[in-house]
Scaffold this active site. Structure first.
Site, PDB file in Angstrom:
ATOM      1  N   LEU A  38       0.824  -1.207   0.000  1.00 31.65           N
ATOM      2  CA  LEU A  38       0.000   0.000   0.000  1.00 31.65           C
ATOM      3  C   LEU A  38       0.858   1.256   0.000  1.00 31.65           C
ATOM      4  CD1 LEU A  38      -2.714  -0.920   2.652  1.00 31.65           C
ATOM      5  CD2 LEU A  38      -2.993  -0.832   0.190  1.00 31.65           C
ATOM      6  N   GLN A  92       4.956   3.087   1.372  1.00 31.37           N
ATOM      7  CA  GLN A  92       6.217   2.982   2.086  1.00 31.37           C
ATOM      8  C   GLN A  92       6.353   4.235   2.927  1.00 31.37           C
ATOM      9  OE1 GLN A  92       9.013   0.685   0.649  1.00 31.37           O
ATOM     10  NE2 GLN A  92       9.909   0.985   2.667  1.00 31.37           N
ATOM     11  N   PHE A 109       8.775   4.524   8.641  1.00 35.61           N
ATOM     12  CA  PHE A 109       9.034   3.485   9.635  1.00 35.61           C
ATOM     13  C   PHE A 109       8.886   2.083   9.081  1.00 35.61           C
ATOM     14  CE2 PHE A 109       9.497   6.362  13.053  1.00 35.61           C
ATOM     15  CZ  PHE A 109       8.606   7.403  12.823  1.00 35.61           C
ATOM     16  N   LYS A 169       1.730  -3.010   8.880  1.00 39.30           N
ATOM     17  CA  LYS A 169       2.929  -2.191   8.783  1.00 39.30           C
ATOM     18  C   LYS A 169       4.103  -3.043   9.244  1.00 39.30           C
ATOM     19  CE  LYS A 169       4.479   2.236   9.068  1.00 39.30           C
ATOM     20  NZ  LYS A 169       3.847   3.492   8.856  1.00 39.30           N
ATOM     21  N   ASP A 220       5.070  13.546  12.952  1.00 35.25           N
ATOM     22  CA  ASP A 220       5.090  13.435  11.500  1.00 35.25           C
ATOM     23  C   ASP A 220       3.674  13.570  10.956  1.00 35.25           C
ATOM     24  OD1 ASP A 220       6.134  13.246   9.022  1.00 35.25           O
ATOM     25  OD2 ASP A 220       6.493  11.091   9.061  1.00 35.25           O
TER      26      ASP A 220
END
Ligand SMILES: *[C@@H]1O[C@H](CO)[C@@H](O)[C@H](O)[C@H]1NC(C)=O
Ligand SMILES: *[C@@H]1O[C@H](CO)[C@@H](O)[C@H](O)[C@H]1NC(C)=O
Ligand SMILES: *[C@@H]1O[C@H](CO)[C@@H](O)[C@H](O)[C@H]1NC(C)=O
Ligand SMILES: *[C@@H]1O[C@H](CO)[C@@H](O)[C@H](O)[C@H]1NC(C)=O
Ligand SMILES: *[C@@H]1O[C@H](CO)[C@@H](O)[C@H](O)[C@H]1NC(C)=O
Ligand SMILES: *[C@@H]1O[C@H](CO)[C@@H](O)[C@H](O)[C@H]1NC(C)=O
Ligand SMILES: *[C@@H]1O[C@H](CO)[C@@H](O)[C@H](O)[C@H]1NC(C)=O
Ligand SMILES: *[C@@H]1O[C@H](CO)[C@@H](O)[C@H](O)[C@H]1NC(C)=O
Ligand SMILES: *[C@@H]1O[C@H](CO)[C@@H](O)[C@H](O)[C@H]1NC(C)=O
Length: 744
Positions: A527, A529, A532, A549, A646
């Protein structure tokens, strides 16, 4: 002297010959072939010397049985019996391969009393005792071709590496049948096995009546045994294997240390016990037994009633669920709970009633899920609650981590309240039984609106470079604090999240199951990149979609610390945060499993000419408000104070109704990017969104997130990327906006 040496050499040679013999006999004594016979008194021993198959008599008995036991353990601990229904009366029996190739037990008159009853292709077979304790009948020419194994035909003992078939098409699996009494191996009236329907669970039956059940399997533990993690281990212990060639799955058990002797046994009186051999004390340590407490006895409290073992109520106390009353009040008062409870006010399934007459739900926490729930696959358009609302026979629903949506259409039985752990379950009640639930909602809305407004105000002010005004009093640069109690405020979170909250324990998925769900992390399932790690789409059976993830890079934390951190993060639940569904930690692999967001991320809409139109002003306003609420929760209202670090458009995911959900929160914590003073810092984040003091000096606080949020608002309003102004006279979106706002 020479004579002495000659004798010595002779002795040495003899010794070597003797050793050779013993090696040869050792290597053959774990199996029998066609023209060999094991007579009473002889035995086969597995290659590593752990298990032995031979003839034995139970205590106080002269009858002879063929069985398997641990070779070097006293008193003899039998784990399997062949001829349990037809004992031999004397010591003249034998174990051999019959003419048809089956392994048989014959008595002194050559009459077969027991046979493996398999259908070997030829009589050229061999039976071998493996080091796991499995007796296997295979082809002599091809030892990998198995016709029969004792692990598929167990008696009363479950051993590590045994597989128990979970196959709904075959119905309940009553595979384990205990001895009739302590000294009689013939089959007793109890049995233990798997109920494969819904989410599989272990059940003990007395005849056809249930005596105990483990609660549904949630990919990590049996939910009715909430302390299972403590008894076993996160990664080891029970596992549901990935489907085999024929699509069949099995429960297996993996020991922490393969040199441990571990066994599960169903005792003659229908109690399951788990033992580990204590090598030092030379006895079996009982690890757990079931049923153990009063409440673990199946359906102790009858219909719609909750059993409670906590001391304050006295063990085994039953109480009706709110909205239900005892069927026989006077018996109930005399502590006879067998009558159970019934609804006080009948449900009226109609949806055309005014809101407070309509059926609603009451949530019960820390529950053992009732029996006979069904697992409902959800598509992205309906929630579990919708499914229950639409089904007039639905009495309850629960969203269970590791299982998904479960609903109950029969009466609710065998419910227990745990001190720790357990699941949330939502009980359907008539509208009139659910008083006073509207008020807090309004209150929450007011609080959130005011909160969002205040936050918006803050941003506006900080955009105007007046931020010092608000935080004049005290400037705390570091807030990624370890101490979770410090920032805890009693907050409306429990009410806000409603039925989204689930098990306090995060389900742990095995690497195998995640790998198979994502097609071995196939490129087409990728999906995106991120900083992390890589995100994959996964498909669990029942069509449950998840986002996985796979964390890259080395976390400085130890495993235990890492796990704790994830558990803390998992407790953060809010409608504007992406929900963490589970994790996978195996060897060097660390993965987080999230709910899957079909609309992907905000930037795909915002910065795409063709899709931007679907975001009207109202929607954008709602998205901003949603992000603000999520951020407020992360900063102020959650138990942990989380600085996102972030925040950007690609980290805002959208669900089917375009509600924003913040993703990647807590990553900075998980990766232990903590700031120790101003020097040891690794700046994470994305340029363009980073507050100047963070980007340049590494100083971060909530204010850095608020800055990023400000940039995000400007992007949402303008539909332009901050960095798209690079090279223009204003340098950035912020420069552009401040230029024009000072003009006004
Ligand atoms: C076992 O039987 C086979 C054929 O039936 C024979 O060839 C072999 O020599 C026998 N082995 C022993 C050890 O008797
Ligand atoms: C076994 O025999 C001993 C002595 O003969 C006796 O004390 C004991 O009760 C017996 N046990 C059972 C289970 O019959
Ligand atoms: C094994 O099977 C063959 C035919 O398949 C038969 O001729 C032979 O007698 C059998 N051997 C024994 C020991 O039963
Ligand atoms: C049983 O069979 C074996 C060989 O198959 C034979 O040697 C023995 O005499 C038989 N015993 C009886 C009692 O028939
Ligand atoms: C397993 O147990 C054996 C003996 O108790 C011990 O020597 C060994 O270190 C253990 N292995 C692990 C990985 O703990
Ligand atoms: C096992 O042995 C230890 C030490 O000898 C003893 O303390 C313990 O009570 C024994 N357990 C059982 C179940 O016999
Ligand atoms: C408990 O109540 C049931 C009926 O609900 C009755 O059949 C039973 O006899 C009662 N037991 C006792 C011990 O009173
Ligand atoms: C529990 O409910 C079911 C279905 O409503 C009913 O058949 C059963 O008799 C009830 N059990 C008891 C103990 O009342
Ligand atoms: C549900 O409530 C409506 C309005 O009060 C009533 O007309 C209807 O008969 C009720 N239905 C049931 C099944 O009780």
């Amino acid at each position: 002297m020479a004579g002495f040496y000659r004798i010595l050499t002779l002795v040495m040679n003899l010794l070597m010959l003797f050793q050779l013999c013993s090696i040869v006999s050792c290597s053959t004594s774990n199996s029998i072939t066609r023209n060999q016979t094991i007579r009473d008194g002889d035995s086969l021993v597995s290659n590593d010397g752990s298990f032995e198959v031979g003839f034995f008599s139970p205590k106080n008995s002269t009858l002879r049985y063929v069985g398997i036991w641990y070779k070097n353990i006293e008193p003899q601990t039998v784990v399997w019996v062949a001829n349990r229904e037809k004992p031999l009366l004397d010591h003249n029996g034998a174990l051999k391969i019959a003419d048809d190739g089956n392994l048989v037990v014959v008595n002194g008159q050559n009459v077969t009393v027991w046979s493996t009853s398999a259908k070997p292709e030829s009589n050229n077979t061999v039976a071998a005792l493996l080091r796991t304790g499995d007796l296997v009948l295979s082809s002599d020419s091809d030892r990998n071709k198995w016709y029969w194994e004792s692990f598929d035909n167990p008696t009363d003992t479950f051993l590590p590496s045994m597989r128990v078939r979970v196959d709904p098409s075959l119905g309940e699996n009553h595979g384990f049948v205990p001895w009739k009494s302590e000294n009689d191996p013939s089959p007793g009236r109890y049995s233990m096995g798997i109920d494969p329907n819904g989410a599989p669970e272990i059940v003990i039956w007395e005849g056809e009546k249930r005596k105990w059940r483990s609660g549904p399997w949630n990919s990590a533990i049996f939910t009715g045994i909430p302390d299972m993690h403590r008894v076993t281990n996160y990664i080891r212990g029970f596992k549901l294997s990935p489907p085999d060639r024929d699509g069949i799955v099995y429960f297996t058990y993996v020991t922490i240390n393969s040199s441990d002797f571990l066994r599960f046994r169903i005792r003659f009186d229908g109690v399951q016990e788990q033992f580990r051999w204590n090598k030092d004390a030379k006895n079996w340590t009982l690890l757990q037994k079931k049923p153990d407490t009063e409440c673990e006895n199946y359906n102790r409290c009858g219909n719609y009633s909750v059993c409670d073992d906590s001391k304050e109520f006295g063990s085994g106390k039953c109480s009706c669920i709110d909205g239900f009353e005892p069927v026989y009040q006077d018996q109930w008062n005399n502590m006879n709970f067998s009558g159970g409870c019934k609804r006080r006010v009948a449900l009226n399934c109609s949806q055309n009633l005014v809101a407070d007459k309509r059926d609603g739900f009451k949530v019960l926490k820390r529950m053992k899920l009732p029996d006979f729930g069904s697992v409902v696959p959800l598509n992205s358009l309906v929630t579990c609650k919708d499914v229950c609302v639409r089904d007039c026979s639905c009495n309850a629903y629960a969203v269970v981590g590791g299982i998904g949506c479960m609903i109950w259409t029969r009466e609710l039985i065998d419910i227990e309240r745990f001190k720790l752990g357990g699941n949330y379950i939502n009980i359907r009640l008539a509208g009139s039984e659910l008083g006073g639930k509207e008020k807090p909602k309004i209150w929450i809305i007011i609080v959130s609106v005011i909160g969002a407004f205040l936050l918006g105000l803050c941003i506006w002010i900080s955009c105007k470079r007046l931020k010092a005004f608000l935080w004049k009093k005290k400037d705390l640069p570091v807030s990624d604090t370890r101490d979770n109690s410090v920032n805890f405020k009693s907050s409306p979170i429990n009410v806000l999240v409603g039925d989204q909250v689930d098990t306090p324990d995060l389900p742990v998925f095995s690497f195998d199951s995640v790998a198979s769900a994502t097609g071995d992390f196939a490129e087409e399932n990728k999906l995106g990149q991120g900083g992390f790690g890589t995100v994959y789409k996964g498909n669990f059976s029942e069509g449950r979609e998840i986002a996985v993830k796979r964390l890259s890079g080395k976390s400085k934390q130890g495993l235990e610390e890492f796990k704790n951190e994830i558990l803390l993060i998992a407790k953060l639940q809010h409608r504007n945060l992406v929900r963490l569904l589970g994790c996978c930690i195996e060897d060097n692999e660390k993965m987080l499993l999230y709910e899957y967001m079909p609309n992907k991320s905000l930037d795909r809409f915002l910065f795409d000419e063709s899709k931007r139109g679907s975001l009207d002003w109202r929607k954008r306003w709602e998205i901003i408000g949603g992000i603000a609420r999520g951020l407020l929760y992360l900063h102020r209202d959650s138990r942990l104070k989380i600085i996102h670090r972030d925040l950007k458009a690609s980290n805002i995911l959208l669900d089917t109704e375009m509600n924003p959900k913040i993703s990647d929160f807590g990553m900075a914590r998980i990766f232990n990017y903590r700031q120790d003073q101003a020097n040891t810092i690794r700046v994470v984040g994305t340029y363009g969104y980073m507050a100047p003091e963070y980007a340049m000096e590494g100083i971060f606080s909530e204010k850095s997130d608020v800055y990023s949020f400000g940039v995000l608002i400007l992007e949402i309003v303008s539909g332009r990327k901050n960095i798209s102004f690079r090279g223009s006279e204003h340098g950035s979106l912020i420069g552009y906006v401040s230029f024009y706002s000072f003009q006004v």
